[in-house]
Design a protein around this motif. Structure first.
Motif, PDB file in Angstrom:
ATOM      1  N   ALA A  13      -7.842   8.282  -5.937  1.00  0.00           N
ATOM      2  CA  ALA A  13      -7.697   9.322  -4.922  1.00  0.00           C
ATOM      3  C   ALA A  13      -7.433  10.687  -5.550  1.00  0.00           C
ATOM      4  O   ALA A  13      -6.783  10.795  -6.588  1.00  0.00           O
ATOM      5  CB  ALA A  13      -6.551   8.962  -3.978  1.00  0.00           C
ATOM      6  N   PHE A  79      -3.195   8.665  -7.626  1.00  0.00           N
ATOM      7  CA  PHE A  79      -3.374   9.890  -6.856  1.00  0.00           C
ATOM      8  C   PHE A  79      -3.209  11.136  -7.720  1.00  0.00           C
ATOM      9  O   PHE A  79      -2.181  11.321  -8.367  1.00  0.00           O
ATOM     10  CB  PHE A  79      -2.354   9.932  -5.710  1.00  0.00           C
ATOM     11  CG  PHE A  79      -2.509   8.792  -4.755  1.00  0.00           C
ATOM     12  CD1 PHE A  79      -3.258   8.926  -3.602  1.00  0.00           C
ATOM     13  CD2 PHE A  79      -1.925   7.556  -5.027  1.00  0.00           C
ATOM     14  CE1 PHE A  79      -3.425   7.865  -2.729  1.00  0.00           C
ATOM     15  CE2 PHE A  79      -2.088   6.485  -4.162  1.00  0.00           C
ATOM     16  CZ  PHE A  79      -2.845   6.639  -3.016  1.00  0.00           C
ATOM     17  N   THR A  94      -5.800  13.711   0.306  1.00  0.00           N
ATOM     18  CA  THR A  94      -5.221  12.783  -0.666  1.00  0.00           C
ATOM     19  C   THR A  94      -3.811  12.387  -0.254  1.00  0.00           C
ATOM     20  O   THR A  94      -3.403  11.232  -0.408  1.00  0.00           O
ATOM     21  CB  THR A  94      -5.203  13.423  -2.067  1.00  0.00           C
ATOM     22  OG1 THR A  94      -6.540  13.784  -2.431  1.00  0.00           O
ATOM     23  CG2 THR A  94      -4.649  12.465  -3.106  1.00  0.00           C
TER      24      THR A  94
END
Length: 205
Positions: A13, A79, A94
């Motif tokens: 992500a 992330f 995100t």
């Protein structure tokens, strides 16, 4: 459904999807994942049906649904929490994905090539974009010592990003990894996810 012979799928992500060299970046990320015996899953992996679609509401909704399906089948998420569009905060999409996977109880790790703490990011953004400065708060309590020129609290002091972002990552058992080289930071995050997933596997035996 993403097919793989590897035991765990990791959702990749971040704002990487918007960069002109996104495919190259995802290729490097997936290669790093394979080094650790993990299968990296990029958002693009579930978007084959919209590659030839025209931009617009319907296409955007399809992408949201496809990305959600990918997150559902992944075992963990990594992330990128870099500031987005030269501002202080990360890509909001995100952040939504992180919250979604946190609610599923999955391991999460963060990475960034920007080692400034959130307060410093806000300070720099305000100075650049609005030519003003942060001021010390007179009120006590809360999550920050400063406010901006609009009187809004500069929260999340001591963290790289919003409290809920970094807090959810840390509560899942991992951390935010920082390096001036984003791929080095990514590698550290993947190594830690491998540690967490291996621990979960041992605990379930």
């Amino acid at each position: 459904m993403v097919k793989t012979d590897l035991p765990y799928k990791i959702y990749l992500a971040g704002d990487t999807v918007f960069w002109p060299d996104a495919l190259e970046r995802f290729g490097k990320m997936k290669a790093i994942c394979r080094e650790y015996g993990l299968h990296g899953v990029a958002p693009f992996d579930g978007q084959a049906d919209v590659q030839d679609s025209s931009p617009g509401f319907e296409t955007s909704m399809k992408i949201a649904a496809m990305d959600r399906s990918l997150m559902n089948e992944c075992d963990a998420g990594v992330f990128c929490i870099n500031p987005y569009r030269r501002a202080a905060d990360m890509d909001p999409g995100t952040a939504v994905e992180l919250g979604y996977m946190a609610a599923q109880g999955k391991p999460l790790a963060g990475y960034t090539d920007d080692g400034r703490l959130y307060t410093e990011k806000v300070k720099d953004y305000r100075a650049t974009a609005w030519k003003d400065e942060l001021v010390l708060r007179t009120a006590k309590g809360g999550s920050g010592s400063f406010e901006d020129a609009d009187g809004i609290l500069v929260h999340s002091e001591g963290m790289y990003q919003n409290i809920m972002v970094e807090g959810f990552i840390r509560m899942s058992g991992s951390s935010v990894f920082v390096s001036k080289d984003s791929m080095d930071a990514f590698r550290m995050a993947i190594a830690d996810l491998k540690r967490l997933l291996s621990g979960h596997s041992q605990a379930s035996k």
